[in-house]
Design a protein around this motif. Structure first.
Motif, PDB file in Angstrom:
ATOM      1  N   UNK A 186       0.833  -1.201   0.000  1.00  0.00           N
ATOM      2  CA  UNK A 186       0.000   0.000   0.000  1.00  0.00           C
ATOM      3  C   UNK A 186       0.869   1.253   0.000  1.00  0.00           C
ATOM      4  N   UNK A 187       0.527   2.234  -0.835  1.00  0.00           N
ATOM      5  CA  UNK A 187       1.311   3.473  -0.867  1.00  0.00           C
ATOM      6  C   UNK A 187       1.163   4.263   0.426  1.00  0.00           C
ATOM      7  N   UNK A 188       2.162   5.058   0.713  1.00  0.00           N
ATOM      8  CA  UNK A 188       2.139   5.928   1.892  1.00  0.00           C
ATOM      9  C   UNK A 188       1.460   7.239   1.520  1.00  0.00           C
ATOM     10  N   UNK A 189       0.566   7.682   2.362  1.00  0.00           N
ATOM     11  CA  UNK A 189      -0.104   8.963   2.105  1.00  0.00           C
ATOM     12  C   UNK A 189       0.410  10.028   3.075  1.00  0.00           C
ATOM     13  N   UNK A 190       0.649  11.193   2.526  1.00  0.00           N
ATOM     14  CA  UNK A 190       1.155  12.328   3.288  1.00  0.00           C
ATOM     15  C   UNK A 190       0.007  13.004   4.049  1.00  0.00           C
ATOM     16  N   UNK A 191       0.303  13.969   4.922  1.00  0.00           N
ATOM     17  CA  UNK A 191      -0.743  14.581   5.753  1.00  0.00           C
ATOM     18  C   UNK A 191      -1.959  15.111   4.996  1.00  0.00           C
ATOM     19  N   UNK A 192      -1.770  15.624   3.775  1.00  0.00           N
ATOM     20  CA  UNK A 192      -2.887  16.152   2.998  1.00  0.00           C
ATOM     21  C   UNK A 192      -3.523  15.095   2.107  1.00  0.00           C
ATOM     22  N   UNK A 193      -3.067  13.853   2.236  1.00  0.00           N
ATOM     23  CA  UNK A 193      -3.666  12.767   1.482  1.00  0.00           C
ATOM     24  C   UNK A 193      -2.982  12.412   0.190  1.00  0.00           C
ATOM     25  N   UNK A 194      -1.957  13.156  -0.197  1.00  0.00           N
ATOM     26  CA  UNK A 194      -1.238  12.868  -1.429  1.00  0.00           C
ATOM     27  C   UNK A 194      -0.325  11.662  -1.232  1.00  0.00           C
ATOM     28  N   UNK A 195      -0.213  10.846  -2.276  1.00  0.00           N
ATOM     29  CA  UNK A 195       0.661   9.682  -2.209  1.00  0.00           C
ATOM     30  C   UNK A 195       2.125  10.122  -2.221  1.00  0.00           C
ATOM     31  N   UNK A 196       2.929   9.509  -1.377  1.00  0.00           N
ATOM     32  CA  UNK A 196       4.371   9.764  -1.360  1.00  0.00           C
ATOM     33  C   UNK A 196       4.990   9.076  -2.571  1.00  0.00           C
ATOM     34  N   UNK A 197       5.191   9.831  -3.642  1.00  0.00           N
ATOM     35  CA  UNK A 197       5.764   9.294  -4.878  1.00  0.00           C
ATOM     36  C   UNK A 197       6.475  10.428  -5.605  1.00  0.00           C
ATOM     37  N   UNK A 198       7.628  10.119  -6.187  1.00  0.00           N
ATOM     38  CA  UNK A 198       8.482  11.136  -6.785  1.00  0.00           C
ATOM     39  C   UNK A 198       8.878  10.741  -8.209  1.00  0.00           C
ATOM     40  N   UNK A 199       9.285  11.700  -9.046  1.00  0.00           N
ATOM     41  CA  UNK A 199       9.644  11.388 -10.429  1.00  0.00           C
ATOM     42  C   UNK A 199      10.938  10.595 -10.582  1.00  0.00           C
ATOM     43  N   UNK A 200      11.786  10.620  -9.573  1.00  0.00           N
ATOM     44  CA  UNK A 200      13.091   9.970  -9.638  1.00  0.00           C
ATOM     45  C   UNK A 200      13.044   8.570  -9.030  1.00  0.00           C
ATOM     46  N   UNK A 201      13.408   7.564  -9.847  1.00  0.00           N
ATOM     47  CA  UNK A 201      13.473   6.197  -9.322  1.00  0.00           C
ATOM     48  C   UNK A 201      14.512   6.100  -8.204  1.00  0.00           C
ATOM     49  N   UNK A 202      15.646   6.774  -8.380  1.00  0.00           N
ATOM     50  CA  UNK A 202      16.696   6.725  -7.362  1.00  0.00           C
ATOM     51  C   UNK A 202      16.205   7.262  -6.035  1.00  0.00           C
ATOM     52  N   UNK A 203      15.468   8.371  -6.079  1.00  0.00           N
ATOM     53  CA  UNK A 203      14.927   8.932  -4.844  1.00  0.00           C
ATOM     54  C   UNK A 203      13.864   8.007  -4.272  1.00  0.00           C
ATOM     55  N   UNK A 204      13.048   7.425  -5.131  1.00  0.00           N
ATOM     56  CA  UNK A 204      12.053   6.462  -4.664  1.00  0.00           C
ATOM     57  C   UNK A 204      12.696   5.296  -3.946  1.00  0.00           C
ATOM     58  N   UNK A 205      13.802   4.799  -4.495  1.00  0.00           N
ATOM     59  CA  UNK A 205      14.518   3.692  -3.852  1.00  0.00           C
ATOM     60  C   UNK A 205      15.119   4.129  -2.524  1.00  0.00           C
ATOM     61  N   UNK A 206      15.590   5.368  -2.460  1.00  0.00           N
ATOM     62  CA  UNK A 206      16.138   5.886  -1.195  1.00  0.00           C
ATOM     63  C   UNK A 206      15.042   6.002  -0.138  1.00  0.00           C
ATOM     64  N   UNK A 207      13.840   6.367  -0.559  1.00  0.00           N
ATOM     65  CA  UNK A 207      12.723   6.427   0.382  1.00  0.00           C
ATOM     66  C   UNK A 207      12.359   5.028   0.883  1.00  0.00           C
ATOM     67  N   UNK A 208      12.402   4.041  -0.016  1.00  0.00           N
ATOM     68  CA  UNK A 208      12.177   2.656   0.390  1.00  0.00           C
ATOM     69  C   UNK A 208      13.197   2.241   1.444  1.00  0.00           C
ATOM     70  N   UNK A 209      14.460   2.555   1.193  1.00  0.00           N
ATOM     71  CA  UNK A 209      15.522   2.191   2.138  1.00  0.00           C
ATOM     72  C   UNK A 209      15.310   2.871   3.480  1.00  0.00           C
TER      73      UNK A 209
END
Length: 229
Positions: free
Chosen positions: A27-50
């Protein structure tokens, strides 16, 4: 801020519509305003996973343990919806920039920053006094032009750095690659170092300096991943 306990078993990288973000048990993570935590950069996405994966099983955690998530959240929910306002907020900070108030002869890093700004058509008025400075119209126009070149990730990093340094100009020079991380921190910590020389050891001053170093590292780490694509 209150802590929460890790409730998820797995963290994976999700992808949808060209955006990448961590998913907790699918399940995706939702931020305080309800937006999904997702970014255009795969590298940054992987860093968020880590970052989310490092939270120990069944242990409490706080937002301070998720610095990349915190900066990404600001970018997604505060900066992306209104880039103009984000730039204007930074511009307001640059109108009374800490780098323009000299308490001693400027070091080579400050001179390098001012030389770089001059090449960008930005020539701030600098004083060794205490009275507030009113910058010229050309300075404001030049700063607006430079900020207009910054994308959402750079604006997010600049927000962290400007707050930490008390100087948009120093933050811009660092993000542009004009000066190093170490040089920027040295300039930003100059006041604290002077106080330590006069008064001796002060744990609060050390805390301020260490927090500034941590903020700088987190902002640059975020920006580095964002720029990798």
């Amino acid at each position: 801020m209150s802590s929460r306990k890790r409730f998820w078993k797995s963290v994976t990288l999700g992808e949808q519509d060209g955006l990448f973000g961590p998913e907790l048990d699918g399940r995706p993570i939702r931020l305080p305003k309800g937006t999904v935590l997702a970014v255009p950069s795969r590298s940054l996405g992987q860093a968020l996973v880590a970052e989310w994966s490092r939270i120990p099983d069944n242990e409490a955690f706080t937002p301070e343990q998720l610095p990349l998530t915190r900066i990404a959240g600001t970018m997604i929910e505060r900066i992306r919806p209104d880039l103009v306002e984000a730039r204007e907020t930074l511009l307001r900070r640059g109108l009374d920039d800490g780098l323009c108030y000299r308490k001693e002869k400027p070091d080579s890093t400050v001179e390098r920053v001012l030389e770089w700004l001059a090449k960008e058509g930005i020539r701030p008025i600098v004083t060794d006094g205490l009275m507030p400075i009113t910058q010229s119209g050309d300075y404001i126009t030049g700063l607006e032009r430079l900020l207009a070149q910054q994308n959402e990730a750079e604006l997010a990093a600049l927000g962290v750095l400007t707050q930490s340094f008390g100087s948009l100009l120093l933050a811009l020079a660092l993000v542009s690659g004009t000066i190093s991380r170490e040089a920027a921190i040295s300039v930003a910590n100059a006041d604290e170092r002077r106080q330590l020389e006069v008064w001796g050891r002060d744990d609060e001053l050390f805390r301020v300096m260490m927090t500034r170093e941590q903020d700088t590292t987190e902002a640059l780490t975020f920006l580095g991943f964002a720029q990798e694509g």
